[in-house]
Design an enzyme around this catalytic site. Structure first.
Site, PDB file in Angstrom:
ATOM      1  CE  LYS A   1       1.723 -11.564  -4.501  1.00  0.00           C
ATOM      2  NZ  LYS A   1       1.457  -9.943  -4.997  1.00  0.00           N
TER       3      LYS A   1
ATOM      4  CE  LYS B   1       3.422 -11.238   2.825  1.00  0.00           C
ATOM      5  NZ  LYS B   1       3.456 -11.201   1.408  1.00  0.00           N
TER       6      LYS B   1
ATOM      7  CE  LYS C   1      -2.347  -6.171  -0.403  1.00  0.00           C
ATOM      8  NZ  LYS C   1      -2.721  -4.992  -0.449  1.00  0.00           N
TER       9      LYS C   1
END
Ligand code: TYM
Length: 346
Positions: free
Chosen positions: A123, A206, A209
């Site tokens: 991230k 993956k 969102k």
């Protein structure tokens, strides 16, 4: 003066899990988490579910969108079959025990442990220096979410496994450092055909969102035509479906569609290939699209209906928070006693 702390030897089964309201709910969240949360509720185990708004702001969120996503997440839970009378459903920020215990766990977790968290690395990306301190500390807050309830089982998708291992390490170290048997050692529950739903555009990534491409995912708010179009355009290869799962070994996109089919149909990937052996994707994809639409449309419709009454959603969340608080506060009080905080106000 505080009494010596009771240390329960055995912990009754209790489930806790959470979803970030940092965008819409994807098919990955639904199959990997939501659908299974409802199954757990229906197995009669005590279930506590949380929209983790405090986690969401580890990356900046537009306040208006955060409010919307929190309510929409709650609507998704209820539309998917969660019964707010049987499960506890609330948003994290309303039960301050989470952040209070989160701080204590920040003091238990070691920097070396946090440095190994792959999700932080993913991230934060190349510019980790610019990531928030909250994003780095996030897994300790997640451990607190779970431990504030003495939860024993946590249903999640595959991507949360490392965070649950950290939760176990924190609980073990806390128990050891203070010489107590106070926190249970949690069991991850990662089961079913869709513990890792992949992007529809890239079988190595993956479904998420936060993927910039909306084509990469199915959202619970997508209408039937959009779902069908996204599945039709999903990346696959030119080969037909094999007879056994071995034939899907180096075909991640094909394997992903088979997994999704199995999870929606409530069967296993092995059964899906056995049933569709020899089928080309030209015929398999429309069947998958029909199945997805039949399964998801009633949920989407119900979500839309629930979203028309945001006050009712807030009421449900508030009631859930009261019930959550009633469990977490006495546990936190004991944590304060164990760690030597004087509870001067009660
Ligand atoms: P989050 O919001 O990223 O995802 C919520 C749940 O959905 C699962 N999931 C998936 N499962 C299968 N395939 C996918 N592509 C996929 N994408 C997401 C996740 O594994 C998760 O179960 N840190 C957590 C939220 C959290 C939490 C907790 C979970 C905070 N505190 C305490 C359990 C217990 C997260 O970011 O999930």
């Amino acid at each position: 003066m505080a009494e010596p702390v009771q240390t329960p030897a055995a912990f009754p089964p209790r489930i806790f899990s959470g979803i970030q309201p940092s965008g819409g709910i994807t098919l990955g969240n639904y199959l990997g988490a939501l659908k299974r949360f409802v199954e757990k509720q229906n197995e009669g185990i005590e279930t506590i579910y949380c929209l983790v708004d405090m986690h969401a702001i580890t990356v900046w969120q537009d306040p208006q969108k955060l409010r919307h996503a929190t309510r929409e997440g709650a609507a998704a839970f209820i539309a998917a079959g969660l019964d707010p009378a049987r499960s506890i459903l609330f948003n994290q920020s309303q039960v301050s025990a989470h952040v209070e215990l989160g701080w204590i766990f920040n003091c238990v977790a070691r920097l070396g442990w946090m440095n190994r968290m792959t999700q932080f690395k993913d991230k934060a990306g190349k510019n980790a220096e610019a990531a928030s301190l909250g994003l780095y500390a996030y897994p300790a807050l997640m451990a607190a979410d779970i431990m504030a309830y003495h939860a024993t089982h946590v249903p999640v998708g595959e991507d949360q496994k490392q965070h649950l291992e950290l939760t176990r390490d924190i609980a073990i170290k806390f128990n050891h450092d203070y010489g107590v048997n106070f926190f249970p050692i949690v069991e991850p529950v990662i089961e079913g055909a869709a513990t890792r739903v992949m992007s529809l555009r890239d079988g190595s990534k993956k479904m998420s969102k936060s993927d910039p491409s909306d084509q990469s995912r199915i959202n619970l708010t997508d209408d039937a035509d959009t779902i069908a179009a996204k599945i039709r355009k999903a990346k696959t290869d030119a080969d037909p479906l094999p007879e056994t799962l071995d034939g899907l070994k180096d075909r991640p996109e094909a394997r992903n569609l088979v997994n999704i089919y199995a999870a929606l149909a409530g069967t296993t990937p092995a059964q899906v290939v056995a049933e569709h052996a020899g089928a080309q994707f030209g015929s398999f994809k429309p069947k998958l699209a029909d199945l997805a639409v039949a399964h998801l449309s009633p949920i989407t419709t119900q979500m839309t209906r629930l979203m028309q009454d945001p006050a009712e959603i807030d009421r449900i969340l508030g009631e859930g928070a009261d019930r959550a608080e009633a469990i977490a506060r006495p546990i936190l009080d004991q944590v304060y006693d164990i760690t030597g905080m004087i509870r001067s106000r009660r």
